[in-house]
Scaffold this motif. Structure first.
Motif, PDB file in Angstrom:
ATOM      1  N   GLU A 237      22.617  14.717  22.429  1.00  0.00           N
ATOM      2  CA  GLU A 237      22.475  15.530  21.231  1.00  0.00           C
ATOM      3  C   GLU A 237      21.156  16.193  21.480  1.00  0.00           C
ATOM      4  OE1 GLU A 237      21.042  14.745  16.615  1.00  0.00           O
ATOM      5  OE2 GLU A 237      22.467  13.143  17.532  1.00  0.00           O
ATOM      6  N   VAL A 238      21.309  17.346  20.928  1.00  0.00           N
ATOM      7  CA  VAL A 238      20.139  18.480  21.030  1.00  0.00           C
ATOM      8  C   VAL A 238      19.104  17.993  20.110  1.00  0.00           C
ATOM      9  CG1 VAL A 238      19.504  20.760  20.752  1.00  0.00           C
ATOM     10  CG2 VAL A 238      21.719  20.290  22.049  1.00  0.00           C
ATOM     11  N   LEU A 239      17.911  17.953  20.558  1.00  0.00           N
ATOM     12  CA  LEU A 239      16.868  17.625  19.627  1.00  0.00           C
ATOM     13  C   LEU A 239      15.860  19.075  19.059  1.00  0.00           C
ATOM     14  CD1 LEU A 239      15.125  14.550  21.262  1.00  0.00           C
ATOM     15  CD2 LEU A 239      16.565  14.684  19.036  1.00  0.00           C
ATOM     16  N   LEU A 240      15.757  19.949  20.141  1.00  0.00           N
ATOM     17  CA  LEU A 240      14.987  20.865  20.274  1.00  0.00           C
ATOM     18  C   LEU A 240      15.427  21.989  21.164  1.00  0.00           C
ATOM     19  CD1 LEU A 240      12.409  22.433  18.695  1.00  0.00           C
ATOM     20  CD2 LEU A 240      10.994  21.349  20.327  1.00  0.00           C
ATOM     21  N   VAL A 241      15.336  23.339  20.715  1.00  0.00           N
ATOM     22  CA  VAL A 241      15.720  24.392  21.457  1.00  0.00           C
ATOM     23  C   VAL A 241      14.370  25.247  21.580  1.00  0.00           C
ATOM     24  CG1 VAL A 241      17.238  26.219  22.187  1.00  0.00           C
ATOM     25  CG2 VAL A 241      18.080  24.306  21.124  1.00  0.00           C
ATOM     26  N   GLU A 242      13.814  25.579  22.966  1.00  0.00           N
ATOM     27  CA  GLU A 242      12.700  26.397  23.200  1.00  0.00           C
ATOM     28  C   GLU A 242      13.266  27.605  23.773  1.00  0.00           C
ATOM     29  OE1 GLU A 242       8.588  23.532  23.660  1.00  0.00           O
ATOM     30  OE2 GLU A 242       9.794  24.527  25.252  1.00  0.00           O
ATOM     31  N   ARG A 243      13.283  28.978  23.089  1.00  0.00           N
ATOM     32  CA  ARG A 243      13.686  30.054  23.673  1.00  0.00           C
ATOM     33  C   ARG A 243      12.746  30.922  24.386  1.00  0.00           C
ATOM     34  NH1 ARG A 243      17.156  28.926  19.292  1.00  0.00           N
ATOM     35  NH2 ARG A 243      19.524  28.703  20.133  1.00  0.00           N
ATOM     36  N   LEU A 244      12.387  30.867  25.831  1.00  0.00           N
ATOM     37  CA  LEU A 244      11.379  31.599  26.300  1.00  0.00           C
ATOM     38  C   LEU A 244      11.680  33.039  26.741  1.00  0.00           C
ATOM     39  CD1 LEU A 244      10.276  28.531  28.486  1.00  0.00           C
ATOM     40  CD2 LEU A 244       9.442  29.236  26.162  1.00  0.00           C
ATOM     41  N   ALA A 262      16.603  19.776  29.854  1.00  0.00           N
ATOM     42  CA  ALA A 262      17.199  20.678  30.532  1.00  0.00           C
ATOM     43  C   ALA A 262      17.028  22.212  30.495  1.00  0.00           C
ATOM     44  CB  ALA A 262      18.918  20.697  30.164  1.00  0.00           C
ATOM     45  N   ARG A 263      16.685  22.872  31.687  1.00  0.00           N
ATOM     46  CA  ARG A 263      16.077  24.097  31.487  1.00  0.00           C
ATOM     47  C   ARG A 263      17.360  25.116  32.187  1.00  0.00           C
ATOM     48  NH1 ARG A 263      10.123  25.908  33.847  1.00  0.00           N
ATOM     49  NH2 ARG A 263      10.200  28.050  32.403  1.00  0.00           N
ATOM     50  N   LEU A 264      17.639  25.852  31.089  1.00  0.00           N
ATOM     51  CA  LEU A 264      18.985  26.847  31.460  1.00  0.00           C
ATOM     52  C   LEU A 264      18.420  28.384  31.521  1.00  0.00           C
ATOM     53  CD1 LEU A 264      21.121  25.071  28.968  1.00  0.00           C
ATOM     54  CD2 LEU A 264      20.836  24.594  31.319  1.00  0.00           C
ATOM     55  N   ASN A 265      19.047  29.150  32.370  1.00  0.00           N
ATOM     56  CA  ASN A 265      18.836  30.607  32.486  1.00  0.00           C
ATOM     57  C   ASN A 265      19.122  31.383  31.147  1.00  0.00           C
ATOM     58  OD1 ASN A 265      17.765  30.491  35.223  1.00  0.00           O
ATOM     59  ND2 ASN A 265      19.801  30.549  36.030  1.00  0.00           N
ATOM     60  N   GLY A 266      18.315  31.963  30.727  1.00  0.00           N
ATOM     61  CA  GLY A 266      18.655  33.071  29.674  1.00  0.00           C
ATOM     62  C   GLY A 266      18.474  32.471  28.266  1.00  0.00           C
ATOM     63  N   ASN A 267      19.294  33.042  27.420  1.00  0.00           N
ATOM     64  CA  ASN A 267      19.337  32.538  26.152  1.00  0.00           C
ATOM     65  C   ASN A 267      20.443  31.844  25.693  1.00  0.00           C
ATOM     66  OD1 ASN A 267      18.669  32.000  23.463  1.00  0.00           O
ATOM     67  ND2 ASN A 267      19.496  34.068  22.502  1.00  0.00           N
ATOM     68  N   VAL A 268      20.376  30.476  25.301  1.00  0.00           N
ATOM     69  CA  VAL A 268      21.752  29.786  25.105  1.00  0.00           C
ATOM     70  C   VAL A 268      21.741  29.372  23.809  1.00  0.00           C
ATOM     71  CG1 VAL A 268      22.631  27.319  25.646  1.00  0.00           C
ATOM     72  CG2 VAL A 268      21.053  28.574  27.309  1.00  0.00           C
ATOM     73  N   ALA A 269      23.082  29.518  23.296  1.00  0.00           N
ATOM     74  CA  ALA A 269      23.178  29.519  21.908  1.00  0.00           C
ATOM     75  C   ALA A 269      23.560  28.047  21.338  1.00  0.00           C
ATOM     76  CB  ALA A 269      24.636  30.268  21.419  1.00  0.00           C
ATOM     77  N   LEU A 270      22.587  27.052  21.239  1.00  0.00           N
ATOM     78  CA  LEU A 270      22.619  25.581  20.838  1.00  0.00           C
ATOM     79  C   LEU A 270      21.455  25.548  19.625  1.00  0.00           C
ATOM     80  CD1 LEU A 270      22.532  23.800  24.342  1.00  0.00           C
ATOM     81  CD2 LEU A 270      24.589  24.114  22.650  1.00  0.00           C
ATOM     82  N   GLN A 271      21.906  24.778  18.943  1.00  0.00           N
ATOM     83  CA  GLN A 271      21.095  24.464  17.599  1.00  0.00           C
ATOM     84  C   GLN A 271      21.015  22.711  17.824  1.00  0.00           C
ATOM     85  OE1 GLN A 271      20.097  26.504  15.725  1.00  0.00           O
ATOM     86  NE2 GLN A 271      21.223  28.059  16.804  1.00  0.00           N
ATOM     87  N   PRO A 272      19.666  22.447  16.984  1.00  0.00           N
ATOM     88  CA  PRO A 272      19.387  21.031  16.716  1.00  0.00           C
ATOM     89  C   PRO A 272      20.423  20.149  16.170  1.00  0.00           C
ATOM     90  CG  PRO A 272      17.169  22.343  16.226  1.00  0.00           C
ATOM     91  CD  PRO A 272      18.592  23.182  16.654  1.00  0.00           C
ATOM     92  N   GLY A 273      20.546  18.902  16.809  1.00  0.00           N
ATOM     93  CA  GLY A 273      21.979  18.201  16.148  1.00  0.00           C
ATOM     94  C   GLY A 273      23.068  18.352  16.728  1.00  0.00           C
TER      95      GLY A 273
END
Length: 296
Positions: A237-244, A262-273
Motif C-alpha cells: 500500500e502506498v504511504l507517501l509519494v515524493e515527486r523529485l 521504490a524509486r521510479l523514473n519520471g513522475n508516477v501517478a500514485l496516491q497515498p492509500g
C-alpha cells in the motif's frame, strides 16, 4: 597522530615509522579550515614556506599560481573573516597544494558547507585530483562524496574495515549488511526471510527465490517496479509519494513485512492509500546470511 602498533607505514616507498610528522611531506585540510585569522589569504597559503624560511620573492610565485587555480587571486589581501565558507575552504586547500606534498589528507572538508557549496567544492576537489595526480586520503561520512570522488573506498565500522573496493564494486557487490545499508542513496531495502517450500519466505508467507541459507534479502529502491495488485512479488500500500522531477520516491508498506521504498523514473501517478504490487528485479537482489555476510 596515533603511535604505530605493528607493521610499517610507508609513503612513496619510504618508511615513516620513526619520521616526525613535520618531515613526512603530508599536507592536511581540516574540517574547521584552521586558518590564521590575523593573516591575509596570501600569507595563510604561503605560511608553510614562510616557516621554512623560504624568501618572500620565492613564495610569491607558487602562491599566486595556486590562487589562480582556485579562483582566489583577487582575494589574496583579504583576511579570512571577509570570506565565505567556500572561499575559506579553498584557502585551506590552497595552503596544502602550495607545499606540493606527496599525499593530501582531507578530514571531512565539506561538512561545514551548505548543500550547494558542497556540490561546488566536490567538483573542485575532483578536478584538483585529476590535475595534480597526487595521492589524496579523504575521510567522510557522506557516501555521495565517497562514491563521486574515490578511486577506491575503505568502509570502516567501529574501527574495523568492512570492505575495500571501487565505488561500483561496493555498490553492486556489498560484502555485508553494513556496506549494503551505507552505500547507496536512498538506502537499500532489507527484508527478513526464512527458508521455506519453494524458496525464501517473507513474514507474510510470500515467497522469493534465493539461497536457502539466506536470512535477509536486499533490494535497492531503483531495482523495484510497480505492478497491478497481485501481479508482482509482494502486495503493498502506498504511504507517501515524493515527486523529485526526474524521479519519484514511492514509500510503501507491506503487511507483516514493513516499509519498502521504490524509486521510479519520471513522475508516477500514485496516491497515498492506493493498493499496488512491487516487482523485484531478480538480477539485482542481494542475499545475506544471519551474520550479515553477503551470499552469492
Amino acid at each position: 597522530m596515533e603511535p604505530i602498533s605493528d607493521g610499517e607505514f610507508t609513503i612513496d616507498g619510504e618508511i615513516m615509522n620513526e619520521v616526525r610528522p613535520r618531515d613526512r611531506d603530508i599536507a592536511m585540510v581540516f574540517q574547521s579550515y584552521a586558518l590564521y585569522p590575523h593573516m591575509s589569504v596570501g600569507r595563510n597559503m604561503g605560511f608553510s614556506m614562510e616557516i621554512r624560511r623560504t624568501p618572500e620573492a620565492q613564495r610569491r610565485g607558487p602562491v599566486l599560481a595556486v590562487a589562480r587555480t582556485l579562483g582566489l587571486d583577487k582575494l589574496l589581501d583579504r583576511l579570512p573573516r571577509a570570506l565565505s565558507g567556500g572561499q575559506r575552504q579553498r584557502v585551506a586547500m590552497g595552503r596544502a597544494i602550495v607545499r606540493s606534498p606527496k599525499a593530501f589528507l582531507f578530514d571531512e572538508p565539506l561538512s561545514n558547507l551548505d548543500a550547494a557549496l558542497r556540490v561546488e567544492m566536490r567538483l573542485e576537489i575532483a578536478r584538483l585530483h585529476q590535475r595534480l595526480d597526487a595521492t589524496m586520503i579523504y575521510v567522510t561520512h557522506d557516501q555521495v562524496e565517497a562514491m563521486t570522488l574515490a578511486d577506491r573506498i575503505v568502509v570502516l565500522n567501529a574501527g574495523e574495515i568492512q570492505q575495500v573496493g571501487t565505488p561500483l564494486e561496493l555498490y553492486e557487490r556489498p560484502a555485508n549488511l553494513f556496506v549494503a545499508r551505507f552505500i547507496g542513496s536512498p538506502t537499500m531495502n532489507i527484508l527478513d526471510v526464512t527458508p521455506g517450500a519453494g524458496g525464501l519466505q517473507l513474514k507474510n508467507n510470500m515467497t522469493l527465490r534465493g539461497p536457502s541459507q539466506a536470512s535477509h534479502v536486499g533490494i535497492r529502491p531503483e531495482h523495484l517496479d510497480i505492478a497491478a495488485r497481485g501481479a508482482g512479488d509482494v502486495d503493498a500500500e502506498v504511504l507517501l509519494v515524493e515527486r523529485l522531477g526526474s524521479d519519484t520516491n514511492v514509500y510503501t508498506s507491506v503487511e507483516q513485512v514493513g516499509p519498502i521504498l521504490a524509486r521510479l523514473n519520471g513522475n508516477v501517478a500514485l496516491q497515498p492509500g492506493e493498493p499496488i504490487a512491487l516487482r523485484f528485479d531478480p538480477g539485482h537482489m542481494h542475499f545475506f546470511a544471519q551474520s550479515g555476510r553477503a551470499l552469492v
